[in-house]
Write a protein that holds these residues in place. Structure first.
Motif, PDB file in Angstrom:
ATOM      1  N   ILE A 265       0.858  -1.187   0.000  1.00 14.46           N
ATOM      2  CA  ILE A 265       0.000   0.000   0.000  1.00 14.46           C
ATOM      3  C   ILE A 265       0.904   1.251   0.000  1.00 14.46           C
ATOM      4  N   PHE A 266       0.741   2.111  -1.007  1.00 15.01           N
ATOM      5  CA  PHE A 266       1.514   3.354  -1.112  1.00 15.01           C
ATOM      6  C   PHE A 266       0.613   4.536  -0.769  1.00 15.01           C
ATOM      7  N   PRO A 267       0.862   5.230   0.334  1.00 16.31           N
ATOM      8  CA  PRO A 267       0.003   6.385   0.699  1.00 16.31           C
ATOM      9  C   PRO A 267      -0.020   7.459  -0.378  1.00 16.31           C
ATOM     10  N   GLN A 268       1.043   7.615  -1.202  1.00 20.63           N
ATOM     11  CA  GLN A 268       1.021   8.628  -2.244  1.00 20.63           C
ATOM     12  C   GLN A 268       0.029   8.272  -3.359  1.00 20.63           C
ATOM     13  N   LEU A 269      -0.358   6.970  -3.442  1.00 23.37           N
ATOM     14  CA  LEU A 269      -1.301   6.559  -4.479  1.00 23.37           C
ATOM     15  C   LEU A 269      -2.736   6.524  -3.963  1.00 23.37           C
ATOM     16  N   THR A 270      -2.904   6.099  -2.672  1.00 25.21           N
ATOM     17  CA  THR A 270      -4.251   6.002  -2.116  1.00 25.21           C
ATOM     18  C   THR A 270      -4.170   6.147  -0.610  1.00 25.21           C
ATOM     19  N   CYS A 271      -5.140   6.812  -0.029  1.00 25.48           N
ATOM     20  CA  CYS A 271      -5.191   6.977   1.425  1.00 25.48           C
ATOM     21  C   CYS A 271      -6.263   6.111   2.062  1.00 25.48           C
ATOM     22  N   SER A 272      -7.338   5.857   1.355  1.00 24.86           N
ATOM     23  CA  SER A 272      -8.474   5.135   1.925  1.00 24.86           C
ATOM     24  C   SER A 272      -8.358   3.640   1.605  1.00 24.86           C
ATOM     25  N   LEU A 273      -8.460   2.843   2.642  1.00 29.23           N
ATOM     26  CA  LEU A 273      -8.336   1.387   2.519  1.00 29.23           C
ATOM     27  C   LEU A 273      -9.507   0.740   3.245  1.00 29.23           C
ATOM     28  N   ASP A 274     -10.178  -0.180   2.603  1.00 28.55           N
ATOM     29  CA  ASP A 274     -11.276  -0.926   3.242  1.00 28.55           C
ATOM     30  C   ASP A 274     -10.713  -2.240   3.790  1.00 28.55           C
ATOM     31  N   VAL A 275     -10.816  -2.433   5.100  1.00 28.46           N
ATOM     32  CA  VAL A 275     -10.309  -3.643   5.769  1.00 28.46           C
ATOM     33  C   VAL A 275     -11.508  -4.471   6.220  1.00 28.46           C
ATOM     34  N   SER A 276     -11.521  -5.746   5.819  1.00 25.57           N
ATOM     35  CA  SER A 276     -12.614  -6.666   6.194  1.00 25.57           C
ATOM     36  C   SER A 276     -12.053  -7.782   7.080  1.00 25.57           C
TER      37      SER A 276
END
Length: 558
Positions: A265-276
Protein backbone atom coordinates in the motif's frame (compact mmCIF):
# COMPACT_ATOMS: atom_id res chain seq x y z
CA UNK A 1 -14.84 -86.69 48.38
CA UNK A 2 -11.17 -85.76 48.62
CA UNK A 3 -10.11 -88.94 46.83
CA UNK A 4 -12.58 -88.42 43.99
CA UNK A 5 -12.40 -84.67 43.39
CA UNK A 6 -8.88 -83.70 44.51
CA UNK A 7 -7.46 -84.29 40.98
CA UNK A 8 -10.20 -82.04 39.59
CA UNK A 9 -9.27 -79.26 42.01
CA UNK A 10 -5.59 -79.66 41.12
CA UNK A 11 -6.35 -79.60 37.39
CA UNK A 12 -8.53 -76.49 37.76
CA UNK A 13 -5.81 -74.83 39.81
CA UNK A 14 -3.19 -75.47 37.12
CA UNK A 15 -5.49 -74.15 34.39
CA UNK A 16 -5.90 -70.89 36.32
CA UNK A 17 -2.14 -70.76 36.95
CA UNK A 18 -1.45 -71.23 33.22
CA UNK A 19 -3.92 -68.47 32.29
CA UNK A 20 -2.39 -66.10 34.85
CA UNK A 21 1.14 -66.95 33.71
CA UNK A 22 0.20 -66.31 30.10
CA UNK A 23 -1.44 -63.02 31.00
CA UNK A 24 1.59 -61.90 33.01
CA UNK A 25 4.50 -63.00 30.82
CA UNK A 26 3.29 -63.54 27.25
CA UNK A 27 5.06 -61.04 24.94
CA UNK A 28 2.94 -58.61 22.98
CA UNK A 29 4.33 -60.10 19.73
CA UNK A 30 2.24 -63.24 20.37
CA UNK A 31 -0.82 -61.42 21.68
CA UNK A 32 0.23 -61.00 25.31
CA UNK A 33 0.49 -57.91 27.49
CA UNK A 34 4.21 -57.91 28.35
CA UNK A 35 7.06 -55.95 26.77
CA UNK A 36 10.65 -56.85 27.70
CA UNK A 37 13.25 -54.06 27.72
CA UNK A 38 16.93 -54.18 28.72
CA UNK A 39 18.24 -50.90 30.17
CA UNK A 40 21.15 -49.59 28.06
CA UNK A 41 21.56 -46.04 29.43
CA UNK A 42 21.74 -44.12 32.69
CA UNK A 43 18.73 -41.86 32.18
CA UNK A 44 16.65 -43.68 34.83
CA UNK A 45 19.28 -43.92 37.56
CA UNK A 46 19.52 -44.34 40.52
CA UNK A 47 16.63 -46.83 40.52
CA UNK A 48 17.37 -48.47 37.16
CA UNK A 49 20.85 -49.33 35.93
CA UNK A 50 22.47 -50.55 32.73
CA UNK A 51 21.80 -54.28 32.25
CA UNK A 52 18.56 -54.38 34.27
CA UNK A 53 15.52 -56.11 32.80
CA UNK A 54 12.20 -54.27 32.79
CA UNK A 55 8.89 -56.01 32.08
CA UNK A 56 6.10 -53.57 31.21
CA UNK A 57 2.40 -54.42 31.02
CA UNK A 58 0.01 -52.81 28.58
CA UNK A 59 -2.66 -50.81 30.42
CA UNK A 60 -5.86 -49.12 29.25
CA UNK A 61 -4.82 -45.79 30.82
CA UNK A 62 -1.61 -44.06 31.84
CA UNK A 63 -1.07 -41.04 34.05
CA UNK A 64 1.65 -38.76 35.40
CA UNK A 65 4.18 -40.63 37.53
CA UNK A 66 4.02 -43.89 35.57
CA UNK A 67 7.32 -45.31 34.30
CA UNK A 68 6.48 -46.57 30.81
CA UNK A 69 8.02 -48.05 27.68
CA UNK A 70 7.22 -46.31 24.41
CA UNK A 71 8.44 -46.24 20.83
CA UNK A 72 10.29 -43.02 20.03
CA UNK A 73 9.67 -42.41 16.33
CA UNK A 74 12.44 -39.81 16.13
CA UNK A 75 15.24 -42.20 17.12
CA UNK A 76 13.51 -45.46 16.17
CA UNK A 77 14.09 -47.08 19.58
CA UNK A 78 12.12 -48.20 22.59
CA UNK A 79 12.53 -45.74 25.48
CA UNK A 80 11.89 -46.38 29.18
CA UNK A 81 11.09 -43.04 30.84
CA UNK A 82 8.57 -41.56 33.27
CA UNK A 83 5.41 -39.61 32.37
CA UNK A 84 5.41 -36.15 33.94
CA UNK A 85 2.38 -34.60 32.22
CA UNK A 86 -0.29 -35.11 29.57
CA UNK A 87 -1.08 -32.41 27.05
CA UNK A 88 -3.74 -32.61 24.33
CA UNK A 89 -3.68 -36.39 24.11
CA UNK A 90 0.13 -36.71 24.17
CA UNK A 91 2.45 -37.55 27.05
CA UNK A 92 5.41 -35.48 28.18
CA UNK A 93 8.17 -37.81 29.44
CA UNK A 94 11.49 -37.43 31.18
CA UNK A 95 14.24 -39.71 32.45
CA UNK A 96 14.63 -39.65 36.23
CA UNK A 97 18.30 -38.74 35.77
CA UNK A 98 17.82 -36.29 32.88
CA UNK A 99 17.54 -32.51 33.35
CA UNK A 100 15.56 -32.22 30.12
CA UNK A 101 12.29 -33.66 28.81
CA UNK A 102 11.93 -35.90 25.78
CA UNK A 103 11.40 -34.03 22.54
CA UNK A 104 9.10 -36.75 21.23
CA UNK A 105 5.66 -36.90 22.82
CA UNK A 106 3.91 -40.24 22.24
CA UNK A 107 0.20 -40.86 22.17
CA UNK A 108 -1.47 -43.50 24.32
CA UNK A 109 -1.34 -45.98 21.44
CA UNK A 110 2.44 -45.56 21.18
CA UNK A 111 2.99 -46.45 24.85
CA UNK A 112 3.74 -50.18 25.06
CA UNK A 113 3.21 -50.62 28.77
CA UNK A 114 3.74 -49.51 32.35
CA UNK A 115 6.47 -50.89 34.61
CA UNK A 116 5.31 -54.19 36.15
CA UNK A 117 8.47 -56.04 37.13
CA UNK A 118 12.06 -54.88 37.55
CA UNK A 119 14.82 -57.53 37.60
CA UNK A 120 18.25 -56.08 38.46
CA UNK A 121 20.95 -57.45 36.12
CA UNK A 122 18.28 -59.60 34.47
CA UNK A 123 19.02 -58.16 31.05
CA UNK A 124 22.74 -58.92 31.35
CA UNK A 125 21.92 -62.53 32.25
CA UNK A 126 19.71 -62.87 29.20
CA UNK A 127 22.43 -61.47 26.97
CA UNK A 128 24.93 -63.96 28.38
CA UNK A 129 22.61 -66.84 27.48
CA UNK A 130 22.83 -65.77 23.85
CA UNK A 131 26.54 -66.61 23.48
CA UNK A 132 27.35 -69.96 21.76
CA UNK A 133 28.85 -71.62 24.85
CA UNK A 134 25.80 -71.00 27.02
CA UNK A 135 23.40 -72.07 24.27
CA UNK A 136 25.40 -75.29 23.71
CA UNK A 137 25.27 -76.08 27.44
CA UNK A 138 21.50 -75.53 27.59
CA UNK A 139 20.88 -77.68 24.52
CA UNK A 140 23.09 -80.43 25.95
CA UNK A 141 21.24 -80.47 29.27
CA UNK A 142 17.88 -80.63 27.50
CA UNK A 143 19.10 -83.48 25.33
CA UNK A 144 20.28 -85.42 28.38
CA UNK A 145 16.94 -84.93 30.11
CA UNK A 146 14.99 -86.03 27.03
CA UNK A 147 17.13 -89.01 26.03
CA UNK A 148 18.00 -90.53 29.41
CA UNK A 149 15.53 -93.40 30.10
CA UNK A 150 13.85 -93.61 33.46
CA UNK A 151 14.67 -96.86 35.23
CA UNK A 152 11.62 -98.88 36.09
CA UNK A 153 13.41 -100.21 39.14
CA UNK A 154 13.54 -96.72 40.63
CA UNK A 155 9.75 -96.68 40.70
CA UNK A 156 9.37 -100.04 42.43
CA UNK A 157 7.77 -99.93 45.82
CA UNK A 158 6.28 -96.47 45.33
CA UNK A 159 2.58 -96.02 45.75
CA UNK A 160 0.40 -95.56 42.70
CA UNK A 161 -0.98 -92.35 44.17
CA UNK A 162 2.53 -90.92 44.45
CA UNK A 163 3.19 -91.72 40.81
CA UNK A 164 -0.02 -89.99 39.83
CA UNK A 165 0.75 -86.84 41.76
CA UNK A 166 4.20 -86.64 40.20
CA UNK A 167 2.78 -86.51 36.67
CA UNK A 168 2.51 -83.26 34.78
CA UNK A 169 -0.65 -81.25 35.45
CA UNK A 170 -1.13 -80.94 31.70
CA UNK A 171 -1.44 -84.71 31.38
CA UNK A 172 -4.17 -84.81 34.01
CA UNK A 173 -6.02 -82.00 32.29
CA UNK A 174 -5.78 -83.73 28.91
CA UNK A 175 -7.17 -86.97 30.37
CA UNK A 176 -10.15 -85.19 31.87
CA UNK A 177 -10.86 -83.20 28.74
CA UNK A 178 -10.73 -86.42 26.74
CA UNK A 179 -13.32 -87.99 29.05
CA UNK A 180 -15.72 -85.07 28.66
CA UNK A 181 -15.17 -84.69 24.92
CA UNK A 182 -16.11 -88.35 24.42
CA UNK A 183 -19.04 -88.09 26.82
CA UNK A 184 -21.51 -88.19 23.94
CA UNK A 185 -20.23 -91.65 22.96
CA UNK A 186 -20.31 -93.00 26.48
CA UNK A 187 -23.44 -95.13 25.94
CA UNK A 188 -21.75 -97.16 23.19
CA UNK A 189 -18.85 -98.15 25.49
CA UNK A 190 -18.84 -100.88 28.16
CA UNK A 191 -19.20 -98.68 31.20
CA UNK A 192 -20.48 -98.96 34.71
CA UNK A 193 -24.12 -98.18 35.44
CA UNK A 194 -24.72 -94.43 35.59
CA UNK A 195 -21.19 -93.75 34.37
CA UNK A 196 -22.46 -90.80 32.36
CA UNK A 197 -24.01 -89.28 35.48
CA UNK A 198 -20.74 -89.71 37.34
CA UNK A 199 -18.82 -88.03 34.51
CA UNK A 200 -21.36 -85.23 34.51
CA UNK A 201 -20.96 -84.69 38.26
CA UNK A 202 -17.18 -84.68 37.88
CA UNK A 203 -17.40 -82.23 34.98
CA UNK A 204 -19.72 -79.91 36.89
CA UNK A 205 -17.39 -80.02 39.91
CA UNK A 206 -14.40 -79.25 37.68
CA UNK A 207 -16.20 -76.35 35.98
CA UNK A 208 -17.39 -74.88 39.28
CA UNK A 209 -13.87 -75.15 40.69
CA UNK A 210 -12.45 -73.24 37.69
CA UNK A 211 -15.12 -70.56 38.10
CA UNK A 212 -14.44 -70.28 41.84
CA UNK A 213 -10.66 -70.03 41.45
CA UNK A 214 -10.94 -67.65 38.49
CA UNK A 215 -13.43 -65.46 40.34
CA UNK A 216 -11.17 -65.35 43.38
CA UNK A 217 -8.22 -64.24 41.25
CA UNK A 218 -10.33 -61.58 39.50
CA UNK A 219 -11.62 -60.35 42.86
CA UNK A 220 -8.07 -59.98 44.19
CA UNK A 221 -6.91 -58.14 41.06
CA UNK A 222 -9.94 -55.85 40.85
CA UNK A 223 -10.00 -54.96 44.56
CA UNK A 224 -6.30 -54.08 44.41
CA UNK A 225 -7.13 -51.22 42.00
CA UNK A 226 -9.29 -48.15 42.64
CA UNK A 227 -12.75 -48.55 41.09
CA UNK A 228 -12.90 -44.97 39.79
CA UNK A 229 -10.42 -42.38 38.58
CA UNK A 230 -10.52 -38.69 37.76
CA UNK A 231 -9.63 -37.76 34.20
CA UNK A 232 -9.63 -34.65 32.08
CA UNK A 233 -12.26 -34.67 29.39
CA UNK A 234 -10.96 -32.10 26.88
CA UNK A 235 -13.13 -30.50 24.23
CA UNK A 236 -11.13 -28.86 21.45
CA UNK A 237 -12.29 -25.80 19.58
CA UNK A 238 -10.75 -23.50 16.99
CA UNK A 239 -11.14 -19.82 16.18
CA UNK A 240 -10.45 -18.75 12.62
CA UNK A 241 -10.02 -15.19 11.38
CA UNK A 242 -9.78 -14.15 7.73
CA UNK A 243 -8.55 -10.64 6.80
CA UNK A 244 -8.83 -8.89 3.47
CA UNK A 245 -8.35 -5.34 2.23
CA UNK A 246 -8.96 -3.42 -0.97
CA UNK A 247 -8.70 0.09 -2.37
CA UNK A 248 -8.92 1.93 -5.65
CA UNK A 249 -5.61 2.59 -7.38
CA UNK A 250 -4.36 4.48 -10.43
CA UNK A 251 -4.28 2.51 -13.63
CA UNK A 252 -1.04 0.86 -14.58
CA UNK A 253 0.43 0.59 -11.05
CA UNK A 254 -1.07 -2.81 -10.17
CA UNK A 255 -2.22 -5.68 -12.37
CA UNK A 256 -5.77 -4.37 -12.10
CA UNK A 257 -7.44 -1.06 -11.42
CA UNK A 258 -7.87 -1.95 -7.74
CA UNK A 259 -5.49 -2.73 -4.89
CA UNK A 260 -6.25 -6.18 -3.48
CA UNK A 261 -5.28 -8.23 -0.43
CA UNK A 262 -1.57 -8.94 -0.28
CA UNK A 263 -0.48 -5.96 -2.41
CA UNK A 264 1.76 -3.27 -0.87
CA UNK A 265 0.00 0.00 0.00
CA UNK A 266 1.51 3.35 -1.11
CA UNK A 267 0.00 6.38 0.70
CA UNK A 268 1.02 8.63 -2.24
CA UNK A 269 -1.30 6.56 -4.48
CA UNK A 270 -4.25 6.00 -2.12
CA UNK A 271 -5.19 6.98 1.42
CA UNK A 272 -8.47 5.14 1.93
CA UNK A 273 -8.34 1.39 2.52
CA UNK A 274 -11.28 -0.93 3.24
CA UNK A 275 -10.31 -3.64 5.77
CA UNK A 276 -12.61 -6.67 6.19
CA UNK A 277 -12.55 -9.35 8.87
CA UNK A 278 -14.49 -12.64 9.00
CA UNK A 279 -14.62 -14.71 12.21
CA UNK A 280 -15.66 -18.38 12.63
CA UNK A 281 -15.84 -20.50 15.81
CA UNK A 282 -15.42 -24.26 15.28
CA UNK A 283 -16.91 -26.74 15.85
CA UNK A 284 -20.49 -25.89 15.17
CA UNK A 285 -23.02 -25.72 16.55
CA UNK A 286 -22.20 -24.12 19.88
CA UNK A 287 -25.00 -22.83 22.06
CA UNK A 288 -25.86 -19.32 23.26
CA UNK A 289 -22.79 -17.79 21.62
CA UNK A 290 -22.70 -14.00 21.97
CA UNK A 291 -20.01 -11.37 22.28
CA UNK A 292 -18.49 -8.17 20.98
CA UNK A 293 -15.83 -7.17 18.47
CA UNK A 294 -14.01 -3.97 17.54
CA UNK A 295 -11.27 -3.49 14.96
CA UNK A 296 -8.39 -1.37 16.26
CA UNK A 297 -5.25 -0.15 14.51
CA UNK A 298 -2.17 -0.25 16.76
CA UNK A 299 0.88 1.74 15.64
CA UNK A 300 4.15 0.63 17.26
CA UNK A 301 7.77 1.70 17.09
CA UNK A 302 9.64 -1.57 17.86
CA UNK A 303 12.89 -0.05 19.17
CA UNK A 304 11.40 2.31 21.77
CA UNK A 305 8.13 0.47 22.42
CA UNK A 306 6.01 3.53 21.62
CA UNK A 307 2.41 2.55 20.89
CA UNK A 308 -0.70 4.40 19.79
CA UNK A 309 -4.15 2.84 19.45
CA UNK A 310 -6.58 4.07 16.80
CA UNK A 311 -10.11 2.62 17.15
CA UNK A 312 -11.52 1.90 13.69
CA UNK A 313 -15.07 1.17 14.93
CA UNK A 314 -17.14 1.19 18.08
CA UNK A 315 -17.56 -1.99 20.09
CA UNK A 316 -20.13 -4.05 18.18
CA UNK A 317 -22.22 -6.94 19.59
CA UNK A 318 -22.77 -10.18 17.68
CA UNK A 319 -24.36 -13.60 18.27
CA UNK A 320 -23.74 -16.99 16.74
CA UNK A 321 -20.59 -18.81 15.66
CA UNK A 322 -19.60 -16.38 12.93
CA UNK A 323 -19.69 -12.71 11.98
CA UNK A 324 -18.10 -10.35 9.46
CA UNK A 325 -17.24 -6.65 9.46
CA UNK A 326 -15.65 -4.05 7.17
CA UNK A 327 -14.11 -0.74 8.28
CA UNK A 328 -12.22 2.06 6.50
CA UNK A 329 -8.55 2.66 7.29
CA UNK A 330 -6.89 5.98 6.43
CA UNK A 331 -3.19 5.19 5.89
CA UNK A 332 -2.41 8.86 5.28
CA UNK A 333 -3.62 9.67 8.80
CA UNK A 334 -1.21 7.05 10.18
CA UNK A 335 1.61 8.66 8.18
CA UNK A 336 0.74 12.11 9.62
CA UNK A 337 0.67 10.64 13.16
CA UNK A 338 4.18 9.23 12.72
CA UNK A 339 5.49 12.53 11.29
CA UNK A 340 4.00 14.39 14.25
CA UNK A 341 5.69 12.01 16.69
CA UNK A 342 9.09 12.44 15.09
CA UNK A 343 8.70 16.22 14.87
CA UNK A 344 7.63 16.66 18.50
CA UNK A 345 9.99 14.08 20.02
CA UNK A 346 12.92 14.59 17.73
CA UNK A 347 12.95 10.88 17.19
CA UNK A 348 13.41 9.06 13.88
CA UNK A 349 12.92 5.35 13.17
CA UNK A 350 13.53 3.36 10.03
CA UNK A 351 10.17 1.56 10.19
CA UNK A 352 6.98 1.18 12.20
CA UNK A 353 4.49 -1.65 12.68
CA UNK A 354 0.77 -1.20 12.10
CA UNK A 355 -1.45 -4.06 13.37
CA UNK A 356 -5.19 -4.42 12.75
CA UNK A 357 -6.55 -6.26 15.83
CA UNK A 358 -10.15 -7.64 15.89
CA UNK A 359 -10.60 -7.59 19.72
CA UNK A 360 -13.18 -10.43 19.75
CA UNK A 361 -14.62 -11.38 23.12
CA UNK A 362 -17.34 -14.04 23.27
CA UNK A 363 -19.16 -16.28 25.73
CA UNK A 364 -21.40 -19.29 25.26
CA UNK A 365 -21.80 -23.02 25.80
CA UNK A 366 -19.82 -25.66 23.92
CA UNK A 367 -20.50 -29.38 24.45
CA UNK A 368 -22.43 -28.52 27.60
CA UNK A 369 -19.57 -26.51 29.08
CA UNK A 370 -19.25 -22.75 29.62
CA UNK A 371 -17.04 -21.09 27.04
CA UNK A 372 -15.31 -17.72 27.26
CA UNK A 373 -12.52 -16.72 24.90
CA UNK A 374 -10.74 -13.77 23.35
CA UNK A 375 -9.37 -13.56 19.84
CA UNK A 376 -6.79 -10.80 19.35
CA UNK A 377 -4.61 -12.13 16.54
CA UNK A 378 -4.21 -9.29 14.05
CA UNK A 379 -2.94 -8.43 10.59
CA UNK A 380 0.44 -6.64 10.71
CA UNK A 381 2.01 -4.23 8.19
CA UNK A 382 5.50 -2.75 8.23
CA UNK A 383 5.60 0.95 7.27
CA UNK A 384 8.90 2.48 6.13
CA UNK A 385 7.49 5.95 5.21
CA UNK A 386 7.10 4.86 1.62
CA UNK A 387 4.72 1.89 1.70
CA UNK A 388 2.87 -0.52 3.95
CA UNK A 389 3.93 -4.17 3.39
CA UNK A 390 2.47 -7.33 4.99
CA UNK A 391 4.66 -8.93 7.65
CA UNK A 392 4.96 -12.64 6.99
CA UNK A 393 6.12 -14.81 9.88
CA UNK A 394 8.05 -17.99 9.17
CA UNK A 395 5.48 -20.11 10.96
CA UNK A 396 2.52 -18.46 9.22
CA UNK A 397 2.77 -18.57 5.45
CA UNK A 398 -0.49 -16.68 4.97
CA UNK A 399 -0.84 -13.65 7.30
CA UNK A 400 -4.37 -13.02 6.02
CA UNK A 401 -5.63 -16.28 7.54
CA UNK A 402 -5.02 -16.53 11.27
CA UNK A 403 -6.30 -19.00 13.85
CA UNK A 404 -5.90 -20.19 17.41
CA UNK A 405 -6.89 -23.41 19.16
CA UNK A 406 -8.42 -23.77 22.57
CA UNK A 407 -9.30 -26.57 24.97
CA UNK A 408 -12.09 -26.78 27.51
CA UNK A 409 -10.84 -29.15 30.23
CA UNK A 410 -13.28 -30.66 32.65
CA UNK A 411 -12.47 -33.21 35.33
CA UNK A 412 -14.88 -36.08 35.61
CA UNK A 413 -15.01 -39.31 37.55
CA UNK A 414 -15.07 -42.39 35.36
CA UNK A 415 -14.88 -46.10 36.00
CA UNK A 416 -11.32 -47.37 36.13
CA UNK A 417 -10.51 -50.16 33.68
CA UNK A 418 -8.20 -53.15 33.48
CA UNK A 419 -7.16 -55.47 30.68
CA UNK A 420 -8.48 -59.04 30.74
CA UNK A 421 -6.96 -61.20 28.01
CA UNK A 422 -6.38 -58.07 25.94
CA UNK A 423 -9.87 -56.62 26.40
CA UNK A 424 -10.85 -53.57 28.45
CA UNK A 425 -13.16 -54.19 31.38
CA UNK A 426 -14.55 -51.72 33.90
CA UNK A 427 -13.27 -52.52 37.40
CA UNK A 428 -16.69 -52.10 39.13
CA UNK A 429 -18.14 -54.57 36.63
CA UNK A 430 -15.23 -56.96 37.18
CA UNK A 431 -15.71 -56.71 40.95
CA UNK A 432 -19.42 -57.51 40.81
CA UNK A 433 -18.87 -60.28 38.27
CA UNK A 434 -16.07 -61.82 40.36
CA UNK A 435 -18.13 -61.70 43.56
CA UNK A 436 -21.19 -63.10 41.81
CA UNK A 437 -19.15 -65.86 40.17
CA UNK A 438 -17.48 -66.71 43.48
CA UNK A 439 -20.78 -66.84 45.38
CA UNK A 440 -22.58 -68.92 42.73
CA UNK A 441 -19.68 -71.34 42.24
CA UNK A 442 -19.18 -71.86 45.98
CA UNK A 443 -22.92 -72.36 46.38
CA UNK A 444 -22.84 -74.87 43.53
CA UNK A 445 -19.90 -76.71 45.09
CA UNK A 446 -21.69 -76.77 48.44
CA UNK A 447 -24.86 -78.17 46.87
CA UNK A 448 -22.84 -80.73 44.95
CA UNK A 449 -21.05 -81.77 48.14
CA UNK A 450 -24.39 -82.17 49.95
CA UNK A 451 -25.70 -84.17 46.98
CA UNK A 452 -22.76 -86.56 47.09
CA UNK A 453 -23.02 -86.92 50.88
CA UNK A 454 -26.72 -87.71 50.57
CA UNK A 455 -25.82 -90.23 47.89
CA UNK A 456 -23.44 -91.93 50.32
CA UNK A 457 -26.33 -92.37 52.76
CA UNK A 458 -29.16 -93.23 50.38
CA UNK A 459 -27.36 -95.22 47.66
CA UNK A 460 -23.95 -96.36 48.80
CA UNK A 461 -23.39 -98.48 45.70
CA UNK A 462 -23.76 -95.47 43.42
CA UNK A 463 -21.55 -93.45 45.78
CA UNK A 464 -18.81 -96.08 45.48
CA UNK A 465 -18.95 -95.90 41.68
CA UNK A 466 -18.73 -92.10 41.84
CA UNK A 467 -15.84 -92.06 44.28
CA UNK A 468 -13.65 -94.85 42.88
CA UNK A 469 -14.67 -94.78 39.23
CA UNK A 470 -11.10 -94.37 37.94
CA UNK A 471 -9.98 -97.55 39.77
CA UNK A 472 -12.93 -99.81 38.95
CA UNK A 473 -13.16 -102.31 36.08
CA UNK A 474 -16.38 -104.26 35.52
CA UNK A 475 -16.20 -108.07 35.11
CA UNK A 476 -18.85 -110.54 33.93
CA UNK A 477 -18.32 -113.47 36.31
CA UNK A 478 -16.79 -114.28 39.66
CA UNK A 479 -13.01 -114.60 39.38
CA UNK A 480 -11.45 -117.99 40.09
CA UNK A 481 -10.20 -118.11 43.66
CA UNK A 482 -9.45 -120.39 46.53
CA UNK A 483 -11.77 -119.74 49.45
CA UNK A 484 -8.80 -120.09 51.78
CA UNK A 485 -7.09 -117.16 50.09
CA UNK A 486 -10.11 -114.83 50.21
CA UNK A 487 -9.96 -111.99 52.70
CA UNK A 488 -13.00 -109.80 53.30
CA UNK A 489 -12.01 -106.24 54.10
CA UNK A 490 -13.99 -103.99 56.43
CA UNK A 491 -14.65 -101.10 54.05
CA UNK A 492 -14.36 -99.94 50.48
CA UNK A 493 -11.68 -97.48 51.54
CA UNK A 494 -9.47 -100.35 52.72
CA UNK A 495 -9.93 -102.12 49.39
CA UNK A 496 -9.05 -98.96 47.47
CA UNK A 497 -5.88 -98.47 49.55
CA UNK A 498 -4.78 -102.02 48.71
CA UNK A 499 -5.42 -101.38 45.01
CA UNK A 500 -3.47 -98.14 45.01
CA UNK A 501 -0.57 -99.57 46.98
CA UNK A 502 -0.22 -102.52 44.60
CA UNK A 503 -0.98 -100.55 41.44
CA UNK A 504 -3.98 -102.78 40.65
CA UNK A 505 -7.53 -102.20 39.47
CA UNK A 506 -10.64 -102.93 41.53
CA UNK A 507 -12.73 -105.67 39.88
CA UNK A 508 -16.48 -105.08 40.08
CA UNK A 509 -19.06 -107.87 39.72
CA UNK A 510 -22.65 -106.82 39.32
CA UNK A 511 -25.24 -109.44 40.23
CA UNK A 512 -29.00 -109.15 40.59
CA UNK A 513 -28.70 -108.97 44.35
CA UNK A 514 -25.07 -108.71 45.39
CA UNK A 515 -22.49 -106.09 44.47
CA UNK A 516 -18.97 -107.31 45.07
CA UNK A 517 -15.56 -105.67 44.58
CA UNK A 518 -12.26 -107.58 44.34
CA UNK A 519 -8.56 -106.82 44.36
CA UNK A 520 -6.35 -109.75 43.41
CA UNK A 521 -2.64 -109.69 44.11
CA UNK A 522 0.26 -111.60 45.68
CA UNK A 523 -1.76 -114.84 45.69
CA UNK A 524 -4.55 -113.33 47.74
CA UNK A 525 -8.03 -112.15 46.82
CA UNK A 526 -9.34 -109.18 48.79
CA UNK A 527 -13.10 -108.73 48.67
CA UNK A 528 -15.70 -106.23 49.80
CA UNK A 529 -19.44 -106.92 49.55
CA UNK A 530 -21.79 -104.01 49.94
CA UNK A 531 -24.16 -104.84 52.81
CA UNK A 532 -27.84 -105.11 51.96
CA UNK A 533 -28.81 -102.08 54.04
CA UNK A 534 -26.26 -99.92 52.13
CA UNK A 535 -27.33 -100.93 48.62
CA UNK A 536 -29.58 -99.12 46.24
CA UNK A 537 -33.15 -99.22 47.55
CA UNK A 538 -34.53 -101.39 44.73
CA UNK A 539 -31.68 -103.89 45.15
CA UNK A 540 -32.34 -103.99 48.88
CA UNK A 541 -35.98 -104.80 48.21
CA UNK A 542 -34.96 -107.55 45.79
CA UNK A 543 -32.59 -108.97 48.38
CA UNK A 544 -35.25 -108.99 51.07
CA UNK A 545 -37.74 -110.58 48.66
CA UNK A 546 -35.22 -113.26 47.70
CA UNK A 547 -34.54 -113.98 51.38
CA UNK A 548 -38.27 -114.34 52.12
CA UNK A 549 -38.71 -116.68 49.15
CA UNK A 550 -35.85 -118.86 50.38
CA UNK A 551 -37.43 -119.04 53.86
CA UNK A 552 -40.88 -119.94 52.41
CA UNK A 553 -39.42 -122.62 50.14
CA UNK A 554 -37.51 -124.11 53.06
CA UNK A 555 -40.68 -124.25 55.22
CA UNK A 556 -42.68 -125.94 52.41
CA UNK A 557 -39.99 -128.55 51.93
CA UNK A 558 -40.07 -129.30 55.64
Amino acid sequence: MNRRFAPNILSAFWIIVMIMTWSAFAPRQVGGLASYVIIVGSSMEPNFHIGDLVIAHREPNYEAGDAVVYMNREVGQFIFHRIIAEETGRFLLKGDNNPWTDTYRPTGDEVLGRLWLHIPRGGSSLLQLRNPAALSLIVGLLAILLLTPVSSQSLKGKKRMNRKTSQEPLSAIRRKMAVWLTHARATSLPTLPNRRNNDLIEGVFFGLTIVALGSAVLAILSFSKPPFRVENDPVDFSEIGVFSYSATAPKGVYDSDALKSGDPIFPQLTCSLDVSFQYVLMPQPAQDIAGTHRLTAIVTEPASGWTRRLPLQAETPFSGNTFGTTVPLNVCEIDRLIQSLEREAGFHSASYLVTIVPNVHLKGVLAGRPLETRFDIGLTFRYDRIHFALVRDEGNSDPLNVSQKGILNEERTVANTMLLLGMKAAIPTVRWSALLGLILSLAGLALLTVRVQDLAKSNYAEFVRLRYQSLITEIQKTPAMDSANVIDVASMDDLAKLAEKSGLMILYLKEPVLQTYYVQGAGMMYRFIIPVQMRQPDLAVKAETATKMEITTSQEEQ
